[in-house]
Design a protein around this motif. Structure first.
Motif, PDB file in Angstrom:
ATOM      1  N   SER A  26       0.724  -1.200  -0.065  1.00 27.10           N
ATOM      2  CA  SER A  26      -0.284  -0.012  -0.027  1.00 27.10           C
ATOM      3  C   SER A  26       0.617   1.284   0.062  1.00 27.10           C
ATOM      4  O   SER A  26       0.445   2.205  -0.393  1.00 27.10           O
ATOM      5  CB  SER A  26      -0.927   0.031   1.245  1.00 27.10           C
ATOM      6  OG  SER A  26      -0.371  -0.147   2.463  1.00 27.10           O
ATOM      7  N   LEU A  27       2.244   1.076   0.520  1.00 32.67           N
ATOM      8  CA  LEU A  27       3.024   2.449   0.406  1.00 32.67           C
ATOM      9  C   LEU A  27       3.327   2.705  -0.821  1.00 32.67           C
ATOM     10  O   LEU A  27       3.514   3.826  -1.145  1.00 32.67           O
ATOM     11  CB  LEU A  27       4.156   2.175   1.425  1.00 32.67           C
ATOM     12  CG  LEU A  27       4.005   2.280   2.922  1.00 32.67           C
ATOM     13  CD1 LEU A  27       5.241   1.796   3.468  1.00 32.67           C
ATOM     14  CD2 LEU A  27       3.526   3.520   3.423  1.00 32.67           C
ATOM     15  N   ASP A  28       3.705   1.589  -1.849  1.00 30.75           N
ATOM     16  CA  ASP A  28       4.043   1.792  -3.222  1.00 30.75           C
ATOM     17  C   ASP A  28       2.917   2.733  -4.045  1.00 30.75           C
ATOM     18  O   ASP A  28       3.124   3.423  -4.907  1.00 30.75           O
ATOM     19  CB  ASP A  28       4.278   0.592  -3.983  1.00 30.75           C
ATOM     20  CG  ASP A  28       5.462  -0.193  -3.423  1.00 30.75           C
ATOM     21  OD1 ASP A  28       5.977   0.273  -3.127  1.00 30.75           O
ATOM     22  OD2 ASP A  28       5.388  -1.488  -3.467  1.00 30.75           O
ATOM     23  N   SER A  29       1.739   2.676  -3.444  1.00 27.45           N
ATOM     24  CA  SER A  29       0.543   3.365  -4.436  1.00 27.45           C
ATOM     25  C   SER A  29       0.171   4.466  -3.573  1.00 27.45           C
ATOM     26  O   SER A  29      -0.712   5.233  -4.054  1.00 27.45           O
ATOM     27  CB  SER A  29      -0.506   2.438  -4.693  1.00 27.45           C
ATOM     28  OG  SER A  29      -0.942   1.822  -3.415  1.00 27.45           O
ATOM     29  N   ALA A  30       0.501   4.718  -2.489  1.00 28.03           N
ATOM     30  CA  ALA A  30      -0.001   5.946  -1.610  1.00 28.03           C
ATOM     31  C   ALA A  30       0.442   7.237  -2.447  1.00 28.03           C
ATOM     32  O   ALA A  30       1.432   7.085  -2.880  1.00 28.03           O
ATOM     33  CB  ALA A  30       0.618   5.980  -0.379  1.00 28.03           C
ATOM     34  N   LYS A  31      -0.458   8.121  -2.111  1.00 28.90           N
ATOM     35  CA  LYS A  31      -0.069   9.368  -3.190  1.00 28.90           C
ATOM     36  C   LYS A  31      -0.188  10.610  -1.935  1.00 28.90           C
ATOM     37  O   LYS A  31      -0.949  10.582  -1.170  1.00 28.90           O
ATOM     38  CB  LYS A  31      -0.964   9.795  -4.181  1.00 28.90           C
ATOM     39  CG  LYS A  31      -0.849   8.634  -5.317  1.00 28.90           C
ATOM     40  CD  LYS A  31      -1.367   9.233  -6.275  1.00 28.90           C
ATOM     41  CE  LYS A  31      -1.017   8.424  -7.853  1.00 28.90           C
ATOM     42  NZ  LYS A  31      -1.328   8.936  -8.931  1.00 28.90           N
ATOM     43  N   TYR A  32       0.672  11.593  -2.167  1.00 32.54           N
ATOM     44  CA  TYR A  32       0.809  12.559  -0.960  1.00 32.54           C
ATOM     45  C   TYR A  32       0.394  13.741  -1.873  1.00 32.54           C
ATOM     46  O   TYR A  32       0.986  14.070  -3.052  1.00 32.54           O
ATOM     47  CB  TYR A  32       2.172  12.499  -0.451  1.00 32.54           C
ATOM     48  CG  TYR A  32       2.284  11.560   0.126  1.00 32.54           C
ATOM     49  CD1 TYR A  32       1.986  10.963   1.394  1.00 32.54           C
ATOM     50  CD2 TYR A  32       3.242  10.236  -0.648  1.00 32.54           C
ATOM     51  CE1 TYR A  32       2.191   9.800   2.023  1.00 32.54           C
ATOM     52  CE2 TYR A  32       3.354   9.106  -0.106  1.00 32.54           C
ATOM     53  CZ  TYR A  32       2.964   8.874   1.230  1.00 32.54           C
ATOM     54  OH  TYR A  32       3.212   7.712   1.844  1.00 32.54           O
ATOM     55  N   PRO A  33      -0.280  14.868  -1.275  1.00 36.25           N
ATOM     56  CA  PRO A  33      -0.468  16.175  -1.967  1.00 36.25           C
ATOM     57  C   PRO A  33       0.768  16.891  -1.735  1.00 36.25           C
ATOM     58  O   PRO A  33       1.453  17.022  -0.851  1.00 36.25           O
ATOM     59  CB  PRO A  33      -1.435  16.926  -0.896  1.00 36.25           C
ATOM     60  CG  PRO A  33      -1.353  16.034   0.663  1.00 36.25           C
ATOM     61  CD  PRO A  33      -0.846  14.793   0.168  1.00 36.25           C
ATOM     62  N   VAL A  34       1.273  17.737  -3.009  1.00 31.03           N
ATOM     63  CA  VAL A  34       2.226  18.411  -3.049  1.00 31.03           C
ATOM     64  C   VAL A  34       1.942  19.994  -3.840  1.00 31.03           C
ATOM     65  O   VAL A  34       1.261  19.739  -4.695  1.00 31.03           O
ATOM     66  CB  VAL A  34       3.592  17.933  -3.945  1.00 31.03           C
ATOM     67  CG1 VAL A  34       4.490  18.790  -4.048  1.00 31.03           C
ATOM     68  CG2 VAL A  34       3.696  16.612  -3.447  1.00 31.03           C
ATOM     69  N   GLU A  35       2.100  20.847  -3.005  1.00 32.83           N
ATOM     70  CA  GLU A  35       1.666  22.152  -3.388  1.00 32.83           C
ATOM     71  C   GLU A  35       3.024  22.988  -3.821  1.00 32.83           C
ATOM     72  O   GLU A  35       3.925  22.983  -3.248  1.00 32.83           O
ATOM     73  CB  GLU A  35       0.966  22.977  -2.611  1.00 32.83           C
ATOM     74  CG  GLU A  35      -0.263  22.320  -2.169  1.00 32.83           C
ATOM     75  CD  GLU A  35      -0.919  23.357  -0.890  1.00 32.83           C
ATOM     76  OE1 GLU A  35      -0.656  24.361  -0.425  1.00 32.83           O
ATOM     77  OE2 GLU A  35      -1.787  22.698  -0.282  1.00 32.83           O
ATOM     78  N   PHE A  36       2.926  23.769  -4.882  1.00 34.03           N
ATOM     79  CA  PHE A  36       3.836  24.521  -5.659  1.00 34.03           C
ATOM     80  C   PHE A  36       3.574  25.344  -6.513  1.00 34.03           C
ATOM     81  O   PHE A  36       2.469  25.450  -6.977  1.00 34.03           O
ATOM     82  CB  PHE A  36       5.125  23.595  -6.307  1.00 34.03           C
ATOM     83  CG  PHE A  36       4.872  22.585  -7.151  1.00 34.03           C
ATOM     84  CD1 PHE A  36       4.568  23.130  -8.390  1.00 34.03           C
ATOM     85  CD2 PHE A  36       4.187  21.234  -6.738  1.00 34.03           C
ATOM     86  CE1 PHE A  36       4.017  21.931  -9.460  1.00 34.03           C
ATOM     87  CE2 PHE A  36       3.985  20.417  -7.781  1.00 34.03           C
ATOM     88  CZ  PHE A  36       3.849  20.924  -8.966  1.00 34.03           C
ATOM     89  N   GLU A  37       4.632  26.291  -6.832  1.00 30.74           N
ATOM     90  CA  GLU A  37       4.119  27.195  -8.071  1.00 30.74           C
ATOM     91  C   GLU A  37       5.330  26.918  -9.167  1.00 30.74           C
ATOM     92  O   GLU A  37       6.220  26.741  -9.169  1.00 30.74           O
ATOM     93  CB  GLU A  37       4.348  28.648  -7.689  1.00 30.74           C
ATOM     94  CG  GLU A  37       4.130  29.586  -8.628  1.00 30.74           C
ATOM     95  CD  GLU A  37       4.552  31.107  -8.002  1.00 30.74           C
ATOM     96  OE1 GLU A  37       5.044  31.888  -8.643  1.00 30.74           O
ATOM     97  OE2 GLU A  37       3.842  31.535  -6.989  1.00 30.74           O
ATOM     98  N   VAL A  38       4.742  26.796 -10.341  1.00 31.05           N
ATOM     99  CA  VAL A  38       5.586  26.573 -11.351  1.00 31.05           C
ATOM    100  C   VAL A  38       5.185  27.685 -12.673  1.00 31.05           C
ATOM    101  O   VAL A  38       3.861  28.023 -12.816  1.00 31.05           O
ATOM    102  CB  VAL A  38       5.149  25.188 -11.962  1.00 31.05           C
ATOM    103  CG1 VAL A  38       3.923  25.015 -12.499  1.00 31.05           C
ATOM    104  CG2 VAL A  38       6.066  24.939 -13.182  1.00 31.05           C
ATOM    105  N   ASN A  39       5.930  28.350 -13.140  1.00 37.20           N
ATOM    106  CA  ASN A  39       5.816  29.451 -14.109  1.00 37.20           C
ATOM    107  C   ASN A  39       4.708  30.216 -13.619  1.00 37.20           C
ATOM    108  O   ASN A  39       3.671  30.700 -14.484  1.00 37.20           O
ATOM    109  CB  ASN A  39       5.476  28.729 -15.423  1.00 37.20           C
ATOM    110  CG  ASN A  39       6.625  27.669 -15.842  1.00 37.20           C
ATOM    111  OD1 ASN A  39       7.693  28.086 -15.526  1.00 37.20           O
ATOM    112  ND2 ASN A  39       6.304  26.872 -16.700  1.00 37.20           N
TER     113      ASN A  39
END
Length: 157
Positions: free
Chosen positions: A3-16
Motif C-alpha cells: 500500500s505504500l507503493d501506491s500511496a499518494k501525497y499532496p504537493v503544492e508548488f508554483e510553476v511558471n
C-alpha cells in the motif's frame, strides 16, 4: 505491490507563476511529474542520471536537474521551466545566434543560462564556462551557445 507503493501525497508548488496542487507517489521524479501530470514537456529526459542537463529547470531561481529530484522535494517551492521563459533575453540571444541544431538540449541550456543571469548577473567568461559544463550538446553547437551567452552578458565574442 504494498500500500505504500501506491500511496499518494499532496504537493503544492508554483510553476511558471501558477499555483499547483497535485497528488504524487513519494518516489515520483519531478521531470516526469512536469511532463506527464502538468504537460510541461520542454524539459527533456536525455540521460536520467543528471549528466546531460536537458531536464534543467529553475527551483527557487537556481538551476536543478529535474531528473534527480523527487516531486515531493518541491513542496512549497517556486519553479520555472522553459515554458515560463518565453521571450527571455537568453532565449532571444539563442535565436539570434542560432545556438541550436536539433534543439533537444536547448531548453536546458536556456534555463541554466537564465539561472546564471539571475544569480551572477556580472559573470565573467570563466564563470560562464564553468557554469555551462553541466549541460551537453550532442550536436556540438558550443560556439553558437557561447556566443549567445556572451551576448546576454555583453561580453566580447
Amino acid at each position: 505491490m504494498s500500500s505504500l507503493d501506491s500511496a499518494k501525497y499532496p504537493v503544492e508548488f508554483e510553476v511558471n507563476g501558477e499555483k499547483q496542487t497535485i497528488r504524487v507517489r513519494a518516489a515520483d521524479i519531478l521531470l516526469y511529474t512536469l511532463r506527464d501530470n502538468l504537460g510541461l514537456t520542454g524539459s527533456k529526459s536525455g540521460c536520467d542520471n543528471g549528466d546531460c542537463g536537458a531536464c534543467t529547470i529553475l527551483v527557487e531561481g537556481f538551476p536543478i536537474k529535474s531528473c534527480l529530484m523527487l516531486t515531493v522535494e518541491v513542496d512549497g517551492k517556486q519553479m520555472t521551466t522553459i515554458e515560463g521563459l518565453r521571450n527571455s533575453p537568453v532565449q532571444n540571444a539563442f535565436v539570434k545566434n542560432q545556438a541550436f541544431q536539433c534543439g533537444y538540449c536547448t531548453p536546458g541550456f536556456i534555463v541554466n543560462c537564465e539561472g546564471l543571469r539571475n544569480k551572477l548577473p556580472h559573470a565573467d567568461k570563466e564563470t560562464i564556462r564553468v557554469w555551462l559544463e553541466s549541460n551537453i550538446c550532442r550536436c556540438t553547437s558550443y560556439e553558437e551557445i557561447r556566443n549567445a551567452v556572451k551576448d546576454v552578458f555583453s561580453l566580447e565574442k
